[in-house]
Design an enzyme around this catalytic site. Structure first.
Site, mmCIF file in Angstrom:
data_model
loop_
_atom_site.group_PDB
_atom_site.id
_atom_site.type_symbol
_atom_site.label_atom_id
_atom_site.label_comp_id
_atom_site.label_asym_id
_atom_site.label_seq_id
_atom_site.Cartn_x
_atom_site.Cartn_y
_atom_site.Cartn_z
ATOM 1 C CB ALA A 1 -99.592 -44.011 45.399
ATOM 2 N NE ARG A 2 -101.003 -40.166 51.525
ATOM 3 C CZ ARG A 2 -100.312 -40.012 52.644
ATOM 4 N NH1 ARG A 2 -100.062 -41.052 53.413
ATOM 5 N NH2 ARG A 2 -99.844 -38.838 52.990
ATOM 6 C CD GLU A 3 -102.753 -37.082 47.215
ATOM 7 O OE1 GLU A 3 -102.818 -36.460 46.140
ATOM 8 O OE2 GLU A 3 -101.937 -36.808 48.112
ATOM 9 N NE ARG B 1 -96.315 -37.087 50.055
ATOM 10 C CZ ARG B 1 -97.039 -35.972 49.931
ATOM 11 N NH1 ARG B 1 -98.329 -35.992 50.125
ATOM 12 N NH2 ARG B 1 -96.450 -34.831 49.609
ATOM 13 C CG HIS C 1 -102.313 -33.425 44.535
ATOM 14 N ND1 HIS C 1 -101.228 -34.094 45.026
ATOM 15 C CD2 HIS C 1 -101.890 -32.799 43.408
ATOM 16 C CE1 HIS C 1 -100.181 -33.886 44.249
ATOM 17 N NE2 HIS C 1 -100.551 -33.092 43.245
ATOM 18 C CE1 TYR D 1 -97.382 -29.004 51.919
ATOM 19 C CE2 TYR D 1 -99.566 -28.787 52.898
ATOM 20 C CZ TYR D 1 -98.698 -29.406 52.011
ATOM 21 O OH TYR D 1 -99.157 -30.421 51.222
ATOM 22 C CD GLU E 1 -104.248 -31.055 48.093
ATOM 23 O OE1 GLU E 1 -104.687 -32.225 48.162
ATOM 24 O OE2 GLU E 1 -103.037 -30.790 48.121
HETATM 25 O O1 0X9 Z 1 -97.930 -31.620 49.497
HETATM 26 C C1 0X9 Z 1 -98.293 -31.773 48.332
HETATM 27 O O2 0X9 Z 1 -97.554 -32.201 47.451
HETATM 28 C C2 0X9 Z 1 -99.722 -31.381 47.926
HETATM 29 N N1 0X9 Z 1 -100.653 -31.741 48.944
HETATM 30 S S1 0X9 Z 1 -101.003 -33.298 49.246
HETATM 31 O O3 0X9 Z 1 -101.758 -33.350 50.484
HETATM 32 N N2 0X9 Z 1 -101.944 -33.848 48.108
HETATM 33 O O4 0X9 Z 1 -99.793 -34.037 49.296
HETATM 34 C C3 0X9 Z 1 -99.838 -29.886 47.766
HETATM 35 C C4 0X9 Z 1 -98.727 -29.192 47.123
HETATM 36 C C5 0X9 Z 1 -99.052 -27.751 46.965
HETATM 37 N N3 0X9 Z 1 -98.066 -26.909 47.476
HETATM 38 C C6 0X9 Z 1 -98.046 -26.455 48.755
HETATM 39 N N4 0X9 Z 1 -98.946 -26.779 49.602
HETATM 40 N N5 0X9 Z 1 -97.074 -25.632 49.061
HETATM 41 ZN ZN ZN Z 2 -101.189 -35.120 46.752
#
Ligand code: 0X9
Ligand code: ZN
Length: 423
Positions: free
Chosen positions: A195-197, A252, A315, A366, A388
């Site tokens: 939501a915040r993006e 979020r 995102h 991550y 992103e």
């Molecule tokens: O964490 C998430 O869902 C995404 N990033 S965010 O900062 N917009 O929340 C990225 C998901 C992508 N997958 C991984 N980073 N493993």
């Molecule tokens: Zn996101």
């Protein structure tokens, strides 16, 4: 970790609940105080201020403690030394005591959100011209109405479709774009799962706008539209988006039972794995089961029904292009093809304004299990990416509105390039 940061309420919370209630933060905002770093201690902040910082914790133990002390986690980079967190004065003091390297992203996150809210309150929403429309962030009804405007502009190319509804009964509205040639690929572009993006909702809407307005003049766009069948869903989490506008800018998740579910942990591939949580209060709470949320189920149904070959999930923030997998270190079967397309995408995204987007596998950032990208890639074999968007760091989720149009240039370049790679 709290579920977000609230402003706009006025009742102070009882003492003792301060750190872990959203109302506590509301009171800080209502107090309308500005961070006042002491001259000899630049990292000190007023007691009721929250600061977003990029910290290098150094060890796993310090990282874990930092995350436990954080009021909110904006971005984690497990394979990188840094993590972006929101800290209160005590958290910041802890960072200082441990002599951790720190970079301030937003000195006062509540003040930034409040300034944005005040600016938006002045905005004249009644019928902005197309040039003006993307000069500011738009709320849910305004975005939904704009989809109608676009469909009316080119009824020969686009219709608005309702592809589902949210938990609170808001419509999931998508623009279905279909050109005049033979369909060679199906594609979905979505924004706003988080939501915040806000830049993600703005860029998705803007990409749809560019495709329709550019159709007659731009041969590349015309070829893309003619050869594709595309759905653009600019606000995939409408309840969260409304909540982010009305009461908690940094919200979020969706709004399930007040705590919310992270929709990007609710998809049915590797659901429940690493980088998702079974705790409702977590920012990465995965929900009761795969597709327990109507918003993720609607995206699944849309994509299953239409033979989707390519997908972009917008995102923010970080300026990164992420390819599968998200949940495992195993290389995807067509790693080379994903990297090749990804490389082409980051190249074209850099062209309009010299903005650098880093390409990497999502997992190397991550681990995250139950993501839309992994599901679309793993279940549908769609070439699926997370982008992103801006900024790289400073400012976090509150991006100046002057950056919507240039960020859209980058998003459009990425969308065209993925489409061209699958046709
Ligand atoms: O964490 C998430 O869902 C995404 N990033 S965010 O900062 N917009 O929340 C990225 C998901 C992508 N997958 C991984 N980073 N493993
Ligand atoms: Zn996101």
């Amino acid at each position: 970790m709290v579920g977000g940061i609230v402003y706009g309420q006025s009742q102070p919370p009882p003492l003792g609940q301060v750190e872990h209630t959203a109302t506590a933060v509301a009171q800080r905002a209502a107090a309308d105080e500005v961070a006042a770093p002491a001259a000899d201690a630049p990292l000190a902040i007023a007691e009721d201020t929250l600061v977003a910082v990029r910290v290098t914790p150094g060890t796993a133990a310090l990282r874990a403690e930092l995350l436990a002390r954080a009021q909110d986690v904006w971005s984690e980079r497990l394979r990188e030394p840094t993590v972006d967190v929101v800290l209160d004065a005590a958290g910041l003091a802890w960072v200082g005591e441990h002599d951790l390297s720190i970079e301030v992203i937003v000195p006062d996150v509540l003040a930034v959100a409040e300034a944005e809210r005040e600016r938006l309150a002045q905005v004249e929403v009644a019928r902005p011209s197309p040039e003006q429309w993307f000069s500011e962030y738009r709320d849910l009804p305004t975005i939904h109405a704009y989809l109608d405007t676009l469909a009316q502009l080119r009824p020969d190319l686009a219709q608005v479709e309702t592809v589902g509804s949210s938990l609170e009964g808001r419509l999931l509205r998508a623009l279905h774009v279909r050109g005049k040639g033979q369909r060679r690929f199906g594609m979905v572009v979505d924004g706003g799962l988080h939501a915040r993006e806000w830049i993600a909702m703005a860029v998705s809407t803007c990409v749809a706008d560019r495709l329709l307005r550019g159709y007659d003049q731009d041969e590349r766009i015309r070829d893309f539209v003619d050869q594709s069948e595309l759905w653009v869903l600019p606000v995939a989490n409408p309840d969260g988006y409304v909540h982010s506008w009305k009461s908690d800018r940094y919200w979020r998740k969706n709004r399930r039972d007040g705590h919310g579910v992270d929709l990007n942990r609710n998809f049915g591939l590797a659901w429940g794995g690493d980088g998702s949580s079974d705790k409702p209060s977590s920012q990465v709470y995965r929900g009761e089961g795969p597709f327990s949320e109507p918003e993720s189920a609607a995206l699944r149904d849309l994509m299953v029904a239409h033979d989707i070959d390519a997908h972009i999930d917008f995102h923010s923030y970080g300026q990164m292009l992420l390819h599968p997998w998200s949940h495992t270190r195993t290389r995807p079967r067509d790693y080379a093809a994903l990297k090749k397309t990804g490389k082409a995408m980051v190249d074209v995204m850099g062209k309009p304004h010299g903005t650098r987007y880093r390409l990497m596998s999502a997992q190397s950032l991550y681990p995250a299990a139950g993501t839309l990208m992994d599901w679309a890639y793993g279940e549908l074999d769609a070439k699926s990416f997370v982008i992103e968007l801006r900024p790289r760091g400073g400012g976090g989720f509150v991006l100046p509105p002057e950056q919507i149009v240039p960020t859209c240039d980058e998003g459009l370049a990425a969308v065209l390039t993925v489409g061209e790679s699958v046709r």
